[in-house]
Design a protein around this motif. Sequence first.
Motif, short mmCIF file in Angstrom:
data_model
loop_
_atom_site.label_atom_id
_atom_site.label_comp_id
_atom_site.label_asym_id
_atom_site.label_seq_id
_atom_site.Cartn_x
_atom_site.Cartn_y
_atom_site.Cartn_z
N LEU A 1 2.22 1.66 -3.51
CA LEU A 1 1.12 2.06 -4.38
C LEU A 1 0.81 3.55 -4.21
CD1 LEU A 1 -1.22 1.46 -6.34
CD2 LEU A 1 -2.58 0.75 -4.34
N ALA A 2 0.75 4.00 -2.97
CA ALA A 2 0.45 5.41 -2.71
C ALA A 2 1.53 6.31 -3.31
CB ALA A 2 0.34 5.65 -1.21
N VAL B 1 1.86 9.94 -10.26
CA VAL B 1 0.89 10.23 -11.32
C VAL B 1 0.26 11.60 -11.09
CG1 VAL B 1 -1.26 9.52 -12.42
CG2 VAL B 1 0.42 7.78 -11.73
N GLN B 2 -0.15 11.86 -9.86
CA GLN B 2 -0.78 13.14 -9.53
C GLN B 2 0.18 14.30 -9.75
OE1 GLN B 2 -2.40 13.00 -5.56
NE2 GLN B 2 -3.46 11.06 -5.94
N GLU C 1 0.96 6.40 -7.09
CA GLU C 1 -0.20 7.26 -7.36
C GLU C 1 0.16 8.73 -7.20
OE1 GLU C 1 -3.84 4.22 -6.11
OE2 GLU C 1 -2.98 5.59 -4.61
N GLN C 2 1.02 9.03 -6.24
CA GLN C 2 1.46 10.40 -6.04
C GLN C 2 2.28 10.87 -7.24
OE1 GLN C 2 0.62 12.41 -3.28
NE2 GLN C 2 1.39 13.97 -4.69
N THR D 1 -1.36 5.74 -16.23
CA THR D 1 -0.52 4.72 -15.61
C THR D 1 -1.35 3.81 -14.70
OG1 THR D 1 1.41 6.19 -15.62
CG2 THR D 1 1.46 4.31 -14.10
N ASP D 2 -1.17 2.51 -14.86
CA ASP D 2 -1.83 1.54 -13.98
C ASP D 2 -0.96 1.36 -12.74
OD1 ASP D 2 -2.96 -0.66 -12.71
OD2 ASP D 2 -3.50 -1.66 -14.58
N ALA D 3 -1.24 2.16 -11.73
CA ALA D 3 -0.40 2.17 -10.52
C ALA D 3 -0.42 0.81 -9.82
CB ALA D 3 -0.88 3.26 -9.57
N ALA D 4 -1.57 0.15 -9.81
CA ALA D 4 -1.67 -1.15 -9.14
C ALA D 4 -0.82 -2.19 -9.86
CB ALA D 4 -3.12 -1.60 -9.08
N ARG E 1 0.84 -1.21 0.00
CA ARG E 1 0.00 0.00 0.00
C ARG E 1 0.87 1.26 0.00
NH1 ARG E 1 -2.65 -3.18 3.77
NH2 ARG E 1 -1.80 -1.96 5.52
N THR F 1 2.85 -1.50 -9.17
CA THR F 1 3.16 -1.94 -7.80
C THR F 1 3.31 -3.46 -7.76
OG1 THR F 1 1.92 -0.09 -6.85
CG2 THR F 1 2.34 -1.98 -5.42
#
Length: 206
Positions: A141-142, A148-149, A145-146, A157-160, A138, A163
């Motif tokens: 993953l966070a 990407v943001q 995702e950050q 992007t497929d963050a999952a 997790r 990861t």
Amino acid sequence: MTRPTRGRPPAFDRDRVILDAARLFWRHGYSGTSTRALTAALGLSTSSLYAAFGSKAGLFEEAVRTYAERYREIYRRAVAEKDLPTVVERVLIDSVHEFTQPSDVHPGCLLSSTAMTDSTDTLDAGAYYAELHGWNERTLLARIEQAVQDGELTGGTDAAALTGLVQSVVHGLSVQAGLGADREDLLVTAHLAHELIRKCLPSATA
């Protein structure tokens, strides 16, 4: 005639005691490691062991937490890096170094130990490790995702999936280390995996 002096009992090295105890627990499990075996291996009396750790269960729990938490620290340090390629590099390289610690400072891989299926009533080592693995995943993953943001990676992007790829490489390195693979060989693999992942990262600035 010299009167014998009453001195303090010699202090024990807590870190060394936990390491030696972990070796026994990893090899024989919790119930398979008797208090007598522990005191003999650690050079402690039963009263000293209980005074320091409360019980055999207390010693087991401290051993599990001490060595499992080192994996959490790898991710905690990695996600603090300034860019995602470095985050991935740190996860992979630092994991290899942890997996291949010399035996005089590390009891071995908890994942492949008997302790994973034979634990105390108060601490299920298998469940604890699963929670730790989930936390690591997790956290990574966070961080992705950050990225990407922040525009470091493209919005699609497929963050999952990314990861999962990194975690799969880490797990594979762990398995290879448990089978006795050499640190340098694993580092070569980790560097190659990092380079391939870096080249495939969907950079928004590319």
